[in-house]
Design an enzyme around this catalytic site. Sequence first.
Site, PDB file in Angstrom:
ATOM      1  N   ASP A  49      -2.362  48.485  69.934  1.00  0.00           N
ATOM      2  CA  ASP A  49      -1.386  47.399  69.809  1.00  0.00           C
ATOM      3  C   ASP A  49      -0.171  47.678  70.702  1.00  0.00           C
ATOM      4  OD1 ASP A  49      -0.248  49.409  68.326  1.00  0.00           O
ATOM      5  OD2 ASP A  49       0.111  48.215  66.537  1.00  0.00           O
ATOM      6  N   SER A  50      -0.214  48.797  71.448  1.00  0.00           N
ATOM      7  CA  SER A  50       0.744  49.001  72.544  1.00  0.00           C
ATOM      8  C   SER A  50       0.643  47.851  73.541  1.00  0.00           C
ATOM      9  CB  SER A  50       0.501  50.342  73.238  1.00  0.00           C
ATOM     10  OG  SER A  50      -0.877  50.517  73.541  1.00  0.00           O
ATOM     11  N   ASP A  88      -7.050  48.703  67.444  1.00  0.00           N
ATOM     12  CA  ASP A  88      -5.961  48.773  66.453  1.00  0.00           C
ATOM     13  C   ASP A  88      -5.936  47.533  65.577  1.00  0.00           C
ATOM     14  OD1 ASP A  88      -4.671  51.181  66.716  1.00  0.00           O
ATOM     15  OD2 ASP A  88      -3.149  50.452  68.127  1.00  0.00           O
ATOM     16  N   LYS A 117      -8.413  51.324  63.875  1.00  0.00           N
ATOM     17  CA  LYS A 117      -7.347  52.287  63.566  1.00  0.00           C
ATOM     18  C   LYS A 117      -6.200  51.544  62.895  1.00  0.00           C
ATOM     19  CE  LYS A 117      -4.563  54.112  66.966  1.00  0.00           C
ATOM     20  NZ  LYS A 117      -3.222  53.639  66.603  1.00  0.00           N
ATOM     21  N   GLU A 119      -2.166  52.432  60.875  1.00  0.00           N
ATOM     22  CA  GLU A 119      -1.124  53.443  60.698  1.00  0.00           C
ATOM     23  C   GLU A 119      -0.846  53.725  59.221  1.00  0.00           C
ATOM     24  OE1 GLU A 119       2.365  52.215  62.884  1.00  0.00           O
ATOM     25  OE2 GLU A 119       1.232  51.942  64.740  1.00  0.00           O
ATOM     26  N   GLU A 184       0.818  61.319  66.170  1.00  0.00           N
ATOM     27  CA  GLU A 184       1.769  60.940  67.225  1.00  0.00           C
ATOM     28  C   GLU A 184       3.111  61.635  67.013  1.00  0.00           C
ATOM     29  OE1 GLU A 184       1.904  56.743  68.018  1.00  0.00           O
ATOM     30  OE2 GLU A 184       3.690  56.933  69.282  1.00  0.00           O
TER      31      GLU A 184
END
Length: 267
Positions: A49-50, A88, A117, A119, A184
């Site tokens: 999602d960057s 993501d 993925k 978070e 991270e």
Amino acid sequence: MNDPLTLLSVLDLQAMKQAGEKITCLTAYDASFSALIDAVGIDIILVGDSAGMVIQGQPSTLSATLDDMVYHTRCVTRARKHAFVIADLPFMTYSTPQFAAENAARLMREAGAQMVKFEGAHIETVHFLVAQGIPVCGHLGVLPQSVNVVGSYKVRGRTTTDAELIIEQALALQHAGIGLLVVECIPAVLAKQLSQLLDIPVIGIGAGVDCDGQILVSYDMLNITRNKHPRFVKDFMHGAGSIEAAIRAYKIAVKQAEFPAPEHSYL
Ligand code: KIV
């Protein structure tokens, strides 16, 4: 050595950890980069999602929508032949286990992702997804989707209490069934401890050289993005001559445990 004509699986990645072979990972959002990264032999492509930042030009990852991620993931999976593809789940698309499963299913069914993925330590959601046949990659340490709660992208795990919390969450996520873990911006010693403690591969970004693998945002390591880069980014384009050569240099540096160097890591 995996057959280059077949897709890597999560079992191949776990076998690489067992064999002590470092796992290489880069982000991609489109077919051209996907094909190039794949041709060089990078093991994992993350459709991160960057994209919200490096594709959309927004100040954080929160702008990426599920439709955006389905679109980018479809472009990436169409073009790769070998690399394992993780997508993501973006901000607010996994707020309940059921909602997460429906959204993850879109990334897999419509776009061909092999794993999703998300978070944080959402243990119940991991249990639920894995029980439905959806492979999950965890993400601990700095959680960019929570930037408005935390207020910054400051390194995590520097105090004993925070380091213990991250270890506890990592073990709980592994127990719930995640197949991989991204960490991270945590101290290199903590990432080393996690990599030794967990059976599953630990992929680091700003987490030191002792992780089982490394990931960078491709646009950062190619020095395409104009923003100030964090300490953990190395400009692999410098002196490389071509994008392909830069990606190859990254692959070699990770496989030989030459990247990240201490200057790209946190104490
Ligand atoms: O979105 C992303 O690119 C990521 C990596 C930075 C790990 O989550």
